[in-house]
Design an enzyme around this catalytic site. Structure first.
Site, PDB file in Angstrom:
ATOM      1  N   ASP A 229      -6.117  -5.284  -4.868  1.00 18.09           N
ATOM      2  CA  ASP A 229      -5.538  -5.023  -6.187  1.00 18.09           C
ATOM      3  C   ASP A 229      -4.048  -5.306  -6.163  1.00 18.09           C
ATOM      4  O   ASP A 229      -3.348  -4.947  -5.206  1.00 18.09           O
ATOM      5  CB  ASP A 229      -5.778  -3.564  -6.585  1.00 18.09           C
ATOM      6  CG  ASP A 229      -5.075  -3.208  -7.891  1.00 18.09           C
ATOM      7  OD1 ASP A 229      -5.407  -3.818  -8.919  1.00 18.09           O
ATOM      8  OD2 ASP A 229      -4.180  -2.332  -7.874  1.00 18.09           O
ATOM      9  N   GLU A 328      -7.886 -10.548  -7.622  1.00 20.01           N
ATOM     10  CA  GLU A 328      -7.734 -10.748  -9.056  1.00 20.01           C
ATOM     11  C   GLU A 328      -7.412 -12.205  -9.370  1.00 20.01           C
ATOM     12  O   GLU A 328      -6.616 -12.835  -8.688  1.00 20.01           O
ATOM     13  CB  GLU A 328      -6.603  -9.873  -9.606  1.00 20.01           C
ATOM     14  CG  GLU A 328      -6.784  -8.388  -9.374  1.00 20.01           C
ATOM     15  CD  GLU A 328      -5.616  -7.596  -9.913  1.00 20.01           C
ATOM     16  OE1 GLU A 328      -5.209  -7.863 -11.056  1.00 20.01           O
ATOM     17  OE2 GLU A 328      -5.119  -6.712  -9.204  1.00 20.01           O
ATOM     18  N   ASP A 405      -3.956   2.497  -7.605  1.00 15.89           N
ATOM     19  CA  ASP A 405      -4.134   1.183  -6.972  1.00 15.89           C
ATOM     20  C   ASP A 405      -5.330   1.193  -6.012  1.00 15.89           C
ATOM     21  O   ASP A 405      -6.084   0.218  -5.935  1.00 15.89           O
ATOM     22  CB  ASP A 405      -2.863   0.776  -6.212  1.00 15.89           C
ATOM     23  CG  ASP A 405      -1.665   0.658  -7.130  1.00 15.89           C
ATOM     24  OD1 ASP A 405      -1.867   0.320  -8.309  1.00 15.89           O
ATOM     25  OD2 ASP A 405      -0.535   0.910  -6.675  1.00 15.89           O
TER      26      ASP A 405
END
Length: 438
Positions: A229, A328, A405
């Protein structure tokens, strides 16, 4: 496994009488080759466009598309190369590389161009010079040198150059030295590369492409995923779903460096109005030259830091026996993302992670991160209110509380997480409609 190393070059050209050729003359030759490269690329685009129109008309008449070899006696790429190998100073193999690249780019963009989603390909000035792998010769004699076959016979005669263009390579670190040594020894294989002019440094830069066999780790679990992340409290957080253990990069080192360098940069720019005689009367660029050097220092720090972070992350993935990493997809970072993501070279970090992962046989998967920060990694409940505090996640359904997170990385580390989130949202939407109806 294919990689690129950036090499800055200093001309070492010697004429037939043994005298050093002025670097300005070499610059002039290469700039002319740049113009010719642009000309050939744009004319190749025109040929591709004409062939596409011909193919369309041919199909209307014959209800089948024409065969390139039957009509042109060559492939379209070969036809373009044959068309431009005369009348230019570029070495023929390099023309072959660039026409092949343009034909490939046109083919990939054709659908978007026809749908009006993309304008017709057009190549601007200052094009990189494409160099065929056979036109690159690395040598070592107390220093590293590279010979580049850039000119054909007509070009050599035109510019009075009897040999290939010869350059000394600036080697600034041990890593670059190792790469060059392995390329010369044949451990690494040199591939087609590009020569680019760096306006700031006023030097030509060779983006040397090389390949080698990846040192894959066969024992890694291909089904075990490390989720990564791009965080808020931490620039990067990684974890395996269901495990409390985690890997994180704190932003302190980066932020401290940024503040120190930005303060120095402001000070240097402020001093330009009081600069010494050596910088007076040379224009704004000369006065602000020290500030640009600071920009280079920032770029070097980013590059070094991203190498360090990516190496540590891959080491962690190997320790956790992960054969897959999910990250991501950074396409279109939104305005509500942490300022760090826009300022730091996160694309560069992801590229370095991907390259190092491939060396070890770790698969990289990019996912849409939407809702991964709002989803509870324990019960799967999705709600924006789960993130009332930016750095803390607290599920409104099951009460699970964790670092925001870490929770997001847990979600990103789930296989097919995008499908799972989509199904959850559909069920939630259906339940809401049913509640309203009753």
């Amino acid at each position: 496994m294919t990689k690129i190393v950036k090499l800055y070059l200093i001309s070492e050209q010697i004429d037939k009488d043994g005298n050093r050729v002025d670097y300005k003359e070499i610059n002039s030759i290469l700039w002319n080759l740049q113009k010719q490269t642009r000309d050939i690329k744009n004319k190749t685009v025109q040929l591709c466009w004409e062939w596409m129109n011909f193919s369309s008309d041919y199909y209307k008449k014959n209800e089948l598309y024409p065969n390139e070899k039957e009509i042109l006696n060559l492939t379209l790429r070969g036809y373009a190369y044959d068309h431009f190998k005369q009348g230019y100073d570029l070495y023929s193999s390099n023309i072959s590389v660039l026409t092949e690249a343009v034909c490939g780019a046109f083919k990939n963009a054709k659908k978007e161009m026809l749908n009006g989603e993309k304008s017709v390909l057009s190549y601007k000035a200052e094009q990189p010079l494409d160099i065929h792998k056979k036109c690159i010769k690395l040598e070592y004699d107390k220093n590293f040198y590279v010979k580049l076959k850039m000119l054909n016979k007509a070009g050599k005669k035109k510019y009075g150059i009897e040999d290939d263009l010869n350059f000394k390579i600036q080697v600034e670190d041990k890593s670059t030295r190792t790469i060059l040594e392995r390329c010369i020894d044949g451990e690494y294989v040199v591939s087609g590369s590009k020569l680019i002019y760096d306006k700031k440094k006023k030097l030509w830069k060779l983006n040397l492409c090389y390949s080698f066999k990846a040192n894959e780790i066969e024992s890694l679990d291909k089904n075990k995923i490390l989720g990564i992340d791009l965080g808020i409290a931490c620039p990067l957080m990684a974890s395996v779903n269901g495990e409390f253990d985690r890997f994180s990069i704190k932003g302190g080192e980066i932020e401290t460096f940024r503040k120190r360098i930005e303060a120095r940069k402001r000070s240097v720019l402020h001093q330009t109005k009081y600069c010494g005689d050596g910088r007076i009367g040379h224009g704004r660029n000369k006065r602000t030259e020290p500030a640009y050097k600071i920009n280079d220092k920032i770029a070097r720090f980013r590059d070094t830091a991203n190498h360090k972070y990516s190496r540590a992350l891959i080491d962690y993935a190997i320790r956790k026996n992960c054969g897959m990493i999910q990250m991501e997809n950074l396409t279109g970072i939104s305005d509500n993302k942490e300022h760090f993501l826009k300022e730091w070279s996160y694309y560069d970090l992801q590229t370095k992670i991907e390259n190092k992962a491939k060396e070890k046989g770790i698969k990289i998967v990019y996912i849409n991160p939407e809702y991964t920060s709002q989803r509870c990694s324990k019960c799967g409940y999705i709600d924006a209110n789960n993130r009332e505090l930016r750095a803390v996640f607290k599920c409104q359904n099951c009460g699970f509380e964790a670092d925001a997170d870490y929770n997001a990385s847990q979600n990103i580390g789930i296989k097919n997480i995008e499908d799972i989130i989509e199904n959850t949202l559909k069920i939630s939407s259906a339940n809401e409609k049913q509640t309203k109806n009753t």
